[in-house]
Design an enzyme around this catalytic site. Structure first.
Site, PDB file in Angstrom:
ATOM      1  N   SER A  24      32.784  30.001 -48.076  1.00  0.00           N
ATOM      2  CA  SER A  24      32.819  30.515 -49.453  1.00  0.00           C
ATOM      3  C   SER A  24      31.868  31.690 -49.675  1.00  0.00           C
ATOM      4  O   SER A  24      30.727  31.680 -49.211  1.00  0.00           O
ATOM      5  CB  SER A  24      32.457  29.387 -50.424  1.00  0.00           C
ATOM      6  OG  SER A  24      32.365  29.913 -51.737  1.00  0.00           O
ATOM      7  N   LYS A  75      40.813  21.004 -57.516  1.00  0.00           N
ATOM      8  CA  LYS A  75      40.923  21.536 -58.882  1.00  0.00           C
ATOM      9  C   LYS A  75      41.647  20.584 -59.850  1.00  0.00           C
ATOM     10  O   LYS A  75      41.291  20.513 -61.021  1.00  0.00           O
ATOM     11  CB  LYS A  75      41.601  22.908 -58.858  1.00  0.00           C
ATOM     12  CG  LYS A  75      40.695  23.971 -58.248  1.00  0.00           C
ATOM     13  CD  LYS A  75      41.321  25.353 -58.268  1.00  0.00           C
ATOM     14  CE  LYS A  75      40.373  26.328 -57.564  1.00  0.00           C
ATOM     15  NZ  LYS A  75      40.891  27.691 -57.509  1.00  0.00           N
ATOM     16  N   ASP A 112      39.934  31.024 -63.207  1.00  0.00           N
ATOM     17  CA  ASP A 112      40.744  31.733 -62.195  1.00  0.00           C
ATOM     18  C   ASP A 112      41.686  32.755 -62.840  1.00  0.00           C
ATOM     19  O   ASP A 112      41.834  33.876 -62.354  1.00  0.00           O
ATOM     20  CB  ASP A 112      41.594  30.735 -61.389  1.00  0.00           C
ATOM     21  CG  ASP A 112      40.804  30.075 -60.272  1.00  0.00           C
ATOM     22  OD1 ASP A 112      39.763  30.619 -59.854  1.00  0.00           O
ATOM     23  OD2 ASP A 112      41.238  29.006 -59.809  1.00  0.00           O
ATOM     24  N   ARG A 163      58.185  27.798 -51.492  1.00  0.00           N
ATOM     25  CA  ARG A 163      58.836  27.094 -50.378  1.00  0.00           C
ATOM     26  C   ARG A 163      59.391  25.756 -50.852  1.00  0.00           C
ATOM     27  O   ARG A 163      60.546  25.441 -50.623  1.00  0.00           O
ATOM     28  CB  ARG A 163      57.810  26.899 -49.249  1.00  0.00           C
ATOM     29  CG  ARG A 163      58.322  26.110 -48.083  1.00  0.00           C
ATOM     30  CD  ARG A 163      57.276  26.012 -47.010  1.00  0.00           C
ATOM     31  NE  ARG A 163      56.041  25.344 -47.455  1.00  0.00           N
ATOM     32  CZ  ARG A 163      55.011  25.109 -46.667  1.00  0.00           C
ATOM     33  NH1 ARG A 163      55.045  25.506 -45.404  1.00  0.00           N
ATOM     34  NH2 ARG A 163      53.930  24.500 -47.126  1.00  0.00           N
ATOM     35  N   TYR A 228      42.015  37.061 -49.717  1.00  0.00           N
ATOM     36  CA  TYR A 228      41.056  38.159 -49.550  1.00  0.00           C
ATOM     37  C   TYR A 228      40.444  38.210 -48.147  1.00  0.00           C
ATOM     38  O   TYR A 228      39.501  38.973 -47.914  1.00  0.00           O
ATOM     39  CB  TYR A 228      39.962  38.116 -50.623  1.00  0.00           C
ATOM     40  CG  TYR A 228      39.167  36.842 -50.673  1.00  0.00           C
ATOM     41  CD1 TYR A 228      39.525  35.833 -51.544  1.00  0.00           C
ATOM     42  CD2 TYR A 228      38.063  36.662 -49.851  1.00  0.00           C
ATOM     43  CE1 TYR A 228      38.815  34.661 -51.599  1.00  0.00           C
ATOM     44  CE2 TYR A 228      37.339  35.487 -49.896  1.00  0.00           C
ATOM     45  CZ  TYR A 228      37.724  34.490 -50.770  1.00  0.00           C
ATOM     46  OH  TYR A 228      37.018  33.313 -50.813  1.00  0.00           O
TER      47      TYR A 228
HETATM   48  P1  NDP Z   1      47.520  25.396 -52.491  1.00  0.00           P
HETATM   49  O1  NDP Z   1      47.337  24.680 -51.199  1.00  0.00           O
HETATM   50  O2  NDP Z   1      47.421  24.656 -53.764  1.00  0.00           O
HETATM   51  O3  NDP Z   1      48.957  26.133 -52.465  1.00  0.00           O
HETATM   52  C1  NDP Z   1      49.407  26.843 -51.322  1.00  0.00           C
HETATM   53  C2  NDP Z   1      50.681  27.620 -51.653  1.00  0.00           C
HETATM   54  O4  NDP Z   1      51.080  28.353 -50.474  1.00  0.00           O
HETATM   55  C3  NDP Z   1      51.871  26.740 -52.021  1.00  0.00           C
HETATM   56  O5  NDP Z   1      52.712  27.445 -52.901  1.00  0.00           O
HETATM   57  C4  NDP Z   1      52.545  26.551 -50.657  1.00  0.00           C
HETATM   58  O6  NDP Z   1      53.921  26.233 -50.731  1.00  0.00           O
HETATM   59  C5  NDP Z   1      52.396  27.932 -50.075  1.00  0.00           C
HETATM   60  N1  NDP Z   1      52.487  27.933 -48.617  1.00  0.00           N
HETATM   61  C6  NDP Z   1      51.538  27.474 -47.752  1.00  0.00           C
HETATM   62  N2  NDP Z   1      51.990  27.623 -46.484  1.00  0.00           N
HETATM   63  C7  NDP Z   1      53.218  28.192 -46.566  1.00  0.00           C
HETATM   64  C8  NDP Z   1      54.188  28.601 -45.604  1.00  0.00           C
HETATM   65  N3  NDP Z   1      53.970  28.456 -44.285  1.00  0.00           N
HETATM   66  N4  NDP Z   1      55.340  29.162 -46.038  1.00  0.00           N
HETATM   67  C9  NDP Z   1      55.572  29.329 -47.364  1.00  0.00           C
HETATM   68  N5  NDP Z   1      54.697  28.951 -48.318  1.00  0.00           N
HETATM   69  C10 NDP Z   1      53.540  28.387 -47.922  1.00  0.00           C
HETATM   70  O7  NDP Z   1      46.467  26.604 -52.432  1.00  0.00           O
HETATM   71  P2  NDP Z   1      45.945  27.475 -53.661  1.00  0.00           P
HETATM   72  O8  NDP Z   1      47.075  27.680 -54.599  1.00  0.00           O
HETATM   73  O9  NDP Z   1      44.686  26.937 -54.179  1.00  0.00           O
HETATM   74  O10 NDP Z   1      45.586  28.870 -52.910  1.00  0.00           O
HETATM   75  C11 NDP Z   1      46.598  29.763 -52.492  1.00  0.00           C
HETATM   76  C12 NDP Z   1      45.943  31.026 -51.933  1.00  0.00           C
HETATM   77  O11 NDP Z   1      45.233  31.701 -52.978  1.00  0.00           O
HETATM   78  C13 NDP Z   1      44.915  30.721 -50.839  1.00  0.00           C
HETATM   79  O12 NDP Z   1      45.034  31.695 -49.837  1.00  0.00           O
HETATM   80  C14 NDP Z   1      43.580  30.863 -51.550  1.00  0.00           C
HETATM   81  O13 NDP Z   1      42.557  31.288 -50.681  1.00  0.00           O
HETATM   82  C15 NDP Z   1      43.905  31.959 -52.566  1.00  0.00           C
HETATM   83  N6  NDP Z   1      43.032  31.897 -53.736  1.00  0.00           N
HETATM   84  C16 NDP Z   1      42.323  33.015 -54.057  1.00  0.00           C
HETATM   85  C17 NDP Z   1      41.504  33.031 -55.170  1.00  0.00           C
HETATM   86  C18 NDP Z   1      40.739  34.266 -55.477  1.00  0.00           C
HETATM   87  O14 NDP Z   1      39.845  34.228 -56.337  1.00  0.00           O
HETATM   88  N7  NDP Z   1      41.064  35.383 -54.849  1.00  0.00           N
HETATM   89  C19 NDP Z   1      41.361  31.854 -56.046  1.00  0.00           C
HETATM   90  C20 NDP Z   1      42.186  30.737 -55.649  1.00  0.00           C
HETATM   91  C21 NDP Z   1      42.970  30.769 -54.517  1.00  0.00           C
HETATM   92  P3  NDP Z   1      54.385  24.667 -50.848  1.00  0.00           P
HETATM   93  O15 NDP Z   1      54.202  24.270 -52.284  1.00  0.00           O
HETATM   94  O16 NDP Z   1      55.795  24.711 -50.409  1.00  0.00           O
HETATM   95  O17 NDP Z   1      53.491  23.889 -49.915  1.00  0.00           O
END
Ligand code: NDP
Length: 286
Positions: A24, A75, A112, A163, A228
């Site tokens: 982090s 969360k 967020d 997905r 990021y």
């Molecule tokens: P979650 O685990 O809650 O969600 C992950 C998402 O990615 C779901 O929609 C999931 O789909 C999809 N996903 C994961 N793997 C695949 C794959 N192989 N193919 C297609 N879809 C996929 O994570 P978060 O929502 O918390 O975070 C998502 C991203 O956002 C992360 O990279 C995190 O680091 C980033 N983030 C950045 C922040 C910032 O301040 N910049 C703040 C919060 C998050 P499915 O539902 O089908 O599993």
């Protein structure tokens, strides 16, 4: 005198709580602000497991820590454990900030979405929420916060592609008049979109981004990636190659940290170039 000159018997503490959390950047941002503002406090990264999370939070009641930012995968659990929930955390169905009041109450908030809108304001200043529909790729915790913030900022319609379609539908049900779920973006009217946001974890660590045809976007459309690491994901590089305005995930990370700092420490963060610090920590050139 303390062995650690900045830590005394009066030093307050806050933390980010996650699993994993050792990567982090939040301690870097908050501690830079604290040092510059001369606030006698430290901001730590603490790791726990989903099984222990509720016990850890119960142990924080009473205000030994000012509060915690919560990140993957806590969360939604965090929201469920709070006594008072802000309107935006309720709308997102998730909390990224818990404040521990001295009377034992826990207050939940979600910064967020504010961070995402702040990132748009800084890196795509010409973009207006009302200028057209937005497509979010993903339906996890990050997409939840983004969705609620976009709608309350006045975005006329949000489309979701995920997905697992059922997860996107679960989110769409929160705002049935404003949100629709698309099966596959390539069959949709992409030229009407004012912005596309990658809220999946695809692209993390330098891998392929979400499969998406950027060539059909309007030339004024903005492309954002919440990932990021790396800062310039393949998704953002492709958007730049098309001449589109881009917004990166680091701007969002800093954008959510600012209001978190204010609630944890009682004053807005000072004007420190934390983006350059974070870029160096990510191995990028500031
Ligand atoms: P979650 O685990 O809650 O969600 C992950 C998402 O990615 C779901 O929609 C999931 O789909 C999809 N996903 C994961 N793997 C695949 C794959 N192989 N193919 C297609 N879809 C996929 O994570 P978060 O929502 O918390 O975070 C998502 C991203 O956002 C992360 O990279 C995190 O680091 C980033 N983030 C950045 C922040 C910032 O301040 N910049 C703040 C919060 C998050 P499915 O539902 O089908 O599993």
């Amino acid at each position: 005198m303390s062995v650690f000159p900045n830590i005394s018997a009066r030093t307050a503490a806050a933390a980010v709580l996650g699993h994993p959390v050792r990567h982090s950047l939040s301690p870097l941002l908050h501690n830079a602000w604290l040092a510059d503002a001369g606030v006698d406090a430290v901001y730590l990264a603490l790791e726990t497991t989903p099984e222990r999370f509720a016990t850890v939070i119960a142990g924080c009641r009473g205000g030994l820590l000012r509060g915690v930012n919560v990140t993957i995968p806590f969360k939604e659990q965090a929201l469920a454990l709070a006594d008072q929930i802000s309107a935006r955390a309720a709308a997102a169905g998730a909390a990224n900030l818990l404040i521990f009041a001295e009377d034992g109450h826990i207050l939940a908030d979600n910064t967020d979405g504010q961070g995402m809108l702040d990132a748009f304001a800084r890196q795509a200043p010409a973009w207006r929420p009302r200028s057209g529909p937005v497509l979010i790729l993903g339906a996890g915790g990050a997409a939840r916060g983004a969705l609620a913030a976009l709608i309350s900022a006045g975005v006329p319609r949000v489309h979701l592609v995920n997905r697992s379609r059922d997860r996107a539908e679960g989110l769409a049900h929160l705002f049935p008049d404003k949100v629709s779920v698309w099966d596959r973006s390539e069959l949709a009217p992409l030229e009407t979109l004012s912005a596309v946001i990658n809220a999946t974890s695809l692209g993390l660590g330098g891998g392929d981004g979400p499969p998406f045809d950027l060539s059909r976007l309007h030339s004024a459309a903005v492309v954002m990636d919440m990932v990021y690491k790396p800062l310039k994901t393949r998704f953002l590089s492709s958007a730049e190659a098309r001449g589109l305005t881009t917004v990166d995930g680091l701007a969002m990370l800093i954008g959510q940290a600012r209001p978190s700092f204010e609630q944890l420490f009682g004053a807005p963060p000072p004007d420190v170039d934390v983006r350059s610090l974070a870029l160096r920590a990510l191995g990028e050139t500031p």
